[in-house]
Write a protein that holds these residues in place. Structure first.
Motif, PDB file in Angstrom:
ATOM      1  N   LYS A  16       0.832  -1.213   0.000  1.00  0.00           N
ATOM      2  CA  LYS A  16       0.000   0.000   0.000  1.00  0.00           C
ATOM      3  C   LYS A  16       0.863   1.258   0.000  1.00  0.00           C
ATOM      4  CE  LYS A  16      -3.756  -2.221   2.471  1.00  0.00           C
ATOM      5  NZ  LYS A  16      -4.334  -2.434   3.787  1.00  0.00           N
ATOM      6  N   TYR A  17       1.872   1.285   0.851  1.00  0.00           N
ATOM      7  CA  TYR A  17       2.763   2.444   0.914  1.00  0.00           C
ATOM      8  C   TYR A  17       3.496   2.646  -0.412  1.00  0.00           C
ATOM      9  CZ  TYR A  17       2.345   2.817   6.060  1.00  0.00           C
ATOM     10  OH  TYR A  17       1.908   2.981   7.348  1.00  0.00           O
ATOM     11  N   ALA A  18       3.893   1.553  -1.051  1.00  0.00           N
ATOM     12  CA  ALA A  18       4.617   1.649  -2.323  1.00  0.00           C
ATOM     13  C   ALA A  18       3.783   2.369  -3.373  1.00  0.00           C
ATOM     14  CB  ALA A  18       5.016   0.260  -2.810  1.00  0.00           C
ATOM     15  N   SER A  19       2.474   2.154  -3.333  1.00  0.00           N
ATOM     16  CA  SER A  19       1.617   2.812  -4.323  1.00  0.00           C
ATOM     17  C   SER A  19       1.665   4.333  -4.176  1.00  0.00           C
ATOM     18  CB  SER A  19       0.182   2.289  -4.248  1.00  0.00           C
ATOM     19  OG  SER A  19      -0.417   2.664  -3.030  1.00  0.00           O
ATOM     20  N   SER A  20       1.917   4.826  -2.965  1.00  0.00           N
ATOM     21  CA  SER A  20       2.033   6.278  -2.778  1.00  0.00           C
ATOM     22  C   SER A  20       3.331   6.815  -3.393  1.00  0.00           C
ATOM     23  CB  SER A  20       1.939   6.652  -1.294  1.00  0.00           C
ATOM     24  OG  SER A  20       3.085   6.224  -0.597  1.00  0.00           O
ATOM     25  N   PHE A  21       4.259   5.909  -3.710  1.00  0.00           N
ATOM     26  CA  PHE A  21       5.496   6.269  -4.408  1.00  0.00           C
ATOM     27  C   PHE A  21       5.374   5.995  -5.911  1.00  0.00           C
ATOM     28  CE2 PHE A  21       7.070   5.777  -0.096  1.00  0.00           C
ATOM     29  CZ  PHE A  21       8.058   6.751   0.001  1.00  0.00           C
ATOM     30  N   GLY A  22       4.172   5.624  -6.348  1.00  0.00           N
ATOM     31  CA  GLY A  22       3.964   5.312  -7.751  1.00  0.00           C
ATOM     32  C   GLY A  22       4.485   3.941  -8.145  1.00  0.00           C
TER      33      GLY A  22
END
Length: 133
Positions: A16-22
């Motif tokens: 989930k956090y990775a998605s905030s980094f694209g």
């Protein structure tokens, strides 16, 4: 061995956090360089944000669980490794064999920077395990 829910929650949080980094993590080897980029961002940001050791450990648990799960899916499981929740951190252990500590590796990466590359760790561990067979 049944999957440990706490470890699963940690690595799912990383996704989930990775998605905030694209980044779209799929537990593939190709995710490891992207993880390295994210950890580099945190490493650079920590000079300004100055997280506590506890906050850094929390980050290491999340990203280390992702690293470990990717290692398991990529190659460790075929050599008999599984997650084992220990008192201070989950580790990847082979019964009667070795133990890998991806959470500790990520913690070192956050502390020391690129010299503790998770890409190198992933590749070296894969190479070492393949030589044991």
């Amino acid at each position: 061995m049944a999957e440990n829910v706490e470890i699963k929650n940690l690595y799912e949080t990383a996704v989930k956090y990775a998605s905030s980094f694209g980044k779209s993590f799929t537990f593939a080897p190709e995710d490891i360089p992207a993880l390295e980029e994210i950890l580099q961002y945190y490493y650079e940001d920590m000079a300004k944000s100055r997280p506590t050791e506890r906050q850094m450990w929390s980050m290491a648990l999340i990203w280390g669980a992702f690293l470990g799960e990717t290692m398991l899916r990529g190659y460790c499981r075929q050599y008999g490794f599984e997650w084992v929740p220990e008192e201070d951190q989950p580790v990847i252990t082979k019964p009667g064999g070795g133990t890998l500590a991806p959470v500790s590796k990520v913690f070192k990466r956050l502390h020391n920077g690129p010299e503790d590359s998770v890409v190198t760790y992933y590749n070296v561990m894969q190479d070492l395990l393949s030589r044991e067979v």
